[in-house]
Design a protein around this motif. Structure first.
Motif, PDB file in Angstrom:
ATOM      1  N   HIS A  64       0.855  -1.194   0.000  1.00  0.00           N
ATOM      2  CA  HIS A  64       0.000   0.000   0.000  1.00  0.00           C
ATOM      3  C   HIS A  64       0.890   1.244   0.000  1.00  0.00           C
ATOM      4  N   LEU A  66       2.022   4.844   0.025  1.00  0.00           N
ATOM      5  CA  LEU A  66       1.347   6.099   0.376  1.00  0.00           C
ATOM      6  C   LEU A  66       1.392   7.112  -0.761  1.00  0.00           C
ATOM      7  N   GLU A  67       2.451   7.058  -1.588  1.00  0.00           N
ATOM      8  CA  GLU A  67       2.566   8.024  -2.692  1.00  0.00           C
ATOM      9  C   GLU A  67       1.442   7.854  -3.713  1.00  0.00           C
ATOM     10  N   LEU A  69      -1.543   8.060  -3.119  1.00  0.00           N
ATOM     11  CA  LEU A  69      -2.570   9.047  -2.789  1.00  0.00           C
ATOM     12  C   LEU A  69      -2.231  10.455  -3.274  1.00  0.00           C
ATOM     13  N   ASP A  70      -1.099  10.608  -3.936  1.00  0.00           N
ATOM     14  CA  ASP A  70      -0.753  11.897  -4.535  1.00  0.00           C
ATOM     15  C   ASP A  70      -1.403  12.081  -5.898  1.00  0.00           C
ATOM     16  N   ASN A  86      -5.249   2.590   9.565  1.00  0.00           N
ATOM     17  CA  ASN A  86      -4.391   2.156   8.468  1.00  0.00           C
ATOM     18  C   ASN A  86      -3.752   3.379   7.818  1.00  0.00           C
ATOM     19  N   PRO A  87      -2.439   3.361   7.550  1.00  0.00           N
ATOM     20  CA  PRO A  87      -1.761   4.554   7.013  1.00  0.00           C
ATOM     21  C   PRO A  87      -2.395   5.116   5.740  1.00  0.00           C
ATOM     22  N   MET A  88      -2.916   4.247   4.866  1.00  0.00           N
ATOM     23  CA  MET A  88      -3.554   4.733   3.642  1.00  0.00           C
ATOM     24  C   MET A  88      -4.832   5.504   3.966  1.00  0.00           C
ATOM     25  N   ARG A  91      -3.903   8.860   5.646  1.00  0.00           N
ATOM     26  CA  ARG A  91      -3.433   9.840   4.664  1.00  0.00           C
ATOM     27  C   ARG A  91      -4.582  10.367   3.815  1.00  0.00           C
ATOM     28  N   LYS A  95      -5.876  14.274   3.551  1.00  0.00           N
ATOM     29  CA  LYS A  95      -5.980  14.976   2.268  1.00  0.00           C
ATOM     30  C   LYS A  95      -7.432  15.341   1.929  1.00  0.00           C
TER      31      LYS A  95
END
Length: 450
Positions: A64, A66-67, A69-70, A86-88, A91, A95
Motif C-alpha cells: 500500500h 502512500l505516494e 494518494l498523490d 491504516n496509514p492509507m 493519509r 488529504k
C-alpha cells in the motif's frame, strides 16, 4: 439500477479487494469513474486483481504505497475490515478525501427500497428470516451486505418491486454518508470488536449510524430487552418500533407462549423452526419488519415455522441413532453460546467448545454450563474453558480438532441427546474462519451417518 452520474470521470481508489472491493471496482468503472484498485496481496497470487486488470482497470498490488494518494483521488472506497488507523486511510482523510464503504454505493444506485439489519448477535438469522418472509409475501427479499453477497453487486440487478435486505456490520456503517434504509433493525448490542473500535461507546456509535439519515417516514426496530435501546429511542428522527420478550410494547412482543404484533397474535413461540430464546428475539424483529411491510400474519407464521436456520448458526445437521447434531460454529463469543444453550435441556447436551485464546476467562458462561452432560474441549483456550467446566461441575474430554471432538461427543451421547458445536471462541487458532470449522463438523456428521 440507477445510472447515476456522481462518479463520471472522477478518480476513485478502491482499497482492498475481497468480494466487496471487486464488486465496487466494477460498478464504479461501469459508472464512468477512473478506478484504481490497491490490494496488499501480490499480483501473481491475486486472481481478482488479474481479472480486473484484464478488464482495463488499473491495479496496484503487493503493498500500500502512500505516494499513490498523490494522484488527486476524489473518493476512497475502503474494504470494511481495514481499520481507520491504516496509514492509507489516515493519509486519505488528511488529504480530505472522503472514505466510504461499498454499501454507500449500493444505496446510491439501488432502485429497490432497503431494509438494513445490524447488531452484535442474531443479525444473519434475522436478515434471513426477513428476506424469506418478504419473499413469501410477494415482496422478493434479496439478501445482501455482510451476509456474503456484496450490496453493490446485488443492487445492480434489483428492481423497484424487490427489497434489498441488507446485513450491515459496524465496519460498513462507519463508511456511509447518504445511506438511508426505509426500515432498520438493531438486534442487540454487546461489547464486541473492541480491538477495532477501541471502546463500546465507539462501537455503539458505529452501529447507531444505521439511522443517521432516516426521517419520520422511516421505521427503526429496536430491542427493548436492552436499556441501551430504550435510552437511544428518543435520539432518532425515525419512528421507533420496539420488540421485547420481557414486556408488552407498542410493536412485537412475547406474551405467555405467543408472539404478538400490536395486539395481534401472530404465532406460538414453539412454532419457530429454530430453538433458543435468542431466536424468539430474532423472530420478533422479523415479525415487526414484516408487519410494517404489509405481510399477513398467516404468511409470517408459515414461513418462520418452516425456517431451518442459517448455516453455522445453530444449524440442525441431522440425527444419528437418536442423537441430534447442531452446528453453531458462528458462536465466536460467550453471549452467542449462552443463547445457543438456552434452547436445550443441558442434561442432554454434549457441548463442544474452545478455540482462539483472546485472554479472557469464561466465568460468565459458568451458570449456563451447569448441568451439561459432558463437554469436549479443544483449541488454544482449552485451559481457560476447563477452569469454567470445573467451576460448573461439568466433566470433559480433550480433543485435537473438530473432527475428533464430534466423534468423541457422539461416543458420549445417548438417544435423545444433543451434540452441540458452540465454541464461544473464534476459530483462527485452528481454522481460517468459522465456516471452515463448521464445515469440518458437518463433514464429520456425514461420516458418522455412514
Amino acid at each position: 439500477m440507477k445510472h447515476i452520474a456522481n462518479f463520471a470521470n472522477k478518480k476513485v481508489l478502491v482499497l482492498g479487494l475481497a468480494k466487496s472491493g471487486e464488486s465496487a471496482a466494477r460498478l464504479l468503472d461501469s459508472l464512468g469513474a477512473i478506478v484504481t484498485v490497491n490490494d496488499g496481496k501480490p499480483f501473481e497470487e491475486n486472481p481478482a486483481a488479474q481479472s480486473l486488470l484484464e478488464e482495463g482497470i488499473k491495479v496496484v498490488t503487493g503493498g500500500h504505497p502512500l505516494e499513490l494518494l498523490d494522484e488527486d483521488f476524489e473518493l476512497m472506497v475502503k474494504n470494511p475490515g481495514i481499520p481507520y488507523d491504516n496509514p492509507m486511510v489516515v493519509r486519505a482523510l488528511e488529504k480530505k478525501i472522503p472514505v466510504v464503504t461499498e454499501v454507500e454505493l449500493a444505496y446510491l444506485i439501488s432502485e429497490a427500497p432497503i431494509i438494513g439489519i445490524t447488531g452484535s448477535n442474531g443479525k444473519t438469522t434475522t436478515t434471513t428470516m426477513i428476506a424469506q418472509v418478504l419473499t413469501a409475501g410477494g415482496r422478493k427479499g434479496l439478501l445482501s451486505g455482510n451476509i456474503g453477497f456484496p450490496a453493490s453487486q446485488v443492487a445492480q440487478t434489483a428492481s423497484s418491486s424487490d427489497t434489498l435486505v441488507m446485513e450491515l456490520s459496524s465496519f460498513q456503517l462507519m463508511g456511509i454518508e447518504t445511506f438511508h434504509p426505509h426500515i432498520a433493525v438493531i438486534t442487540n448490542l454487546m461489547p464486541t470488536h473492541l480491538d477495532y473500535h477501541g471502546s463500546f461507546e465507539d462501537y455503539a456509535a458505529a452501529k447507531w449510524n444505521i439511522q443517521k439519515n432516516m426521517t419520520a417516514a422511516d421505521y427503526l426496530v429496536l430491542n427493548f430487552n436492552q436499556d441501551w435501546a430504550k435510552e437511544m429511542a428518543g435520539q432518532t428522527e425515525a419512528q421507533v418500533v420496539p420488540f421485547s420478550t420481557a414486556e408488552k410494547v407498542d410493536g412485537a412482543y412475547l406474551e405467555g407462549d405467543t408472539l404478538y404484533f400490536r395486539g395481534e397474535a401472530v404465532m406460538k413461540a414453539d412454532e419457530i423452526g429454530v430453538p433458543g430464546s435468542h431466536n424468539i428475539e430474532n423472530a420478533l424483529a422479523a415479525i415487526a419488519v414484516a408487519k410494517l411491510s404489509g405481510i399477513a400474519s398467516p404468511i409470517i407464521r408459515e414461513t418462520l415455522s418452516a425456517f431451518g436456520g442459517v448455516k453455522h448458526r445453530l444449524q440442525y445437521a441431522g440425527t444419528i441413532n437418536g442423537v441430534a447434531f447442531y452446528n453453531d460454529s458462528k458462536s465466536t463469543n460467550i453471549l452467542a453460546t449462552q443463547k445457543a444453550l438456552s434452547g436445550f435441556d443441558n442434561s442432554k447436551v454434549v457441548l463442544i467448545a474452545g478455540g482462539l485464546d483472546r485472554g479472557n476467562e469464561f466465568d460468565e458462561l459458568v451458570p449456563d454450563m451447569k448441568g451439561l452432560k459432558k463437554m469436549v474441549i479443544l483449541g488454544q483456550s482449552a485451559a481457560r474453558m476447563k477452569r469454567a467446566a470445573d467451576q460448573a461441575g461439568v466433566p470433559y474430554l480433550d480433543a485435537t480438532d473438530v473432527r475428533d471432538a464430534a466423534r468423541k461427543a457422539f461416543a458420549q451421547a445417548a438417544p435423545g441427546d444433543v451434540v452441540l458445536l458452540s465454541p464461544a471462541n473464534a476459530s483462527w487458532d485452528m481454522y481460517s474462519n468459522f465456516e471452515v470449522r463448521g464445515e469440518e463438523f458437518l463433514a464429520t456428521v456425514e461420516e458418522l451417518k455412514g
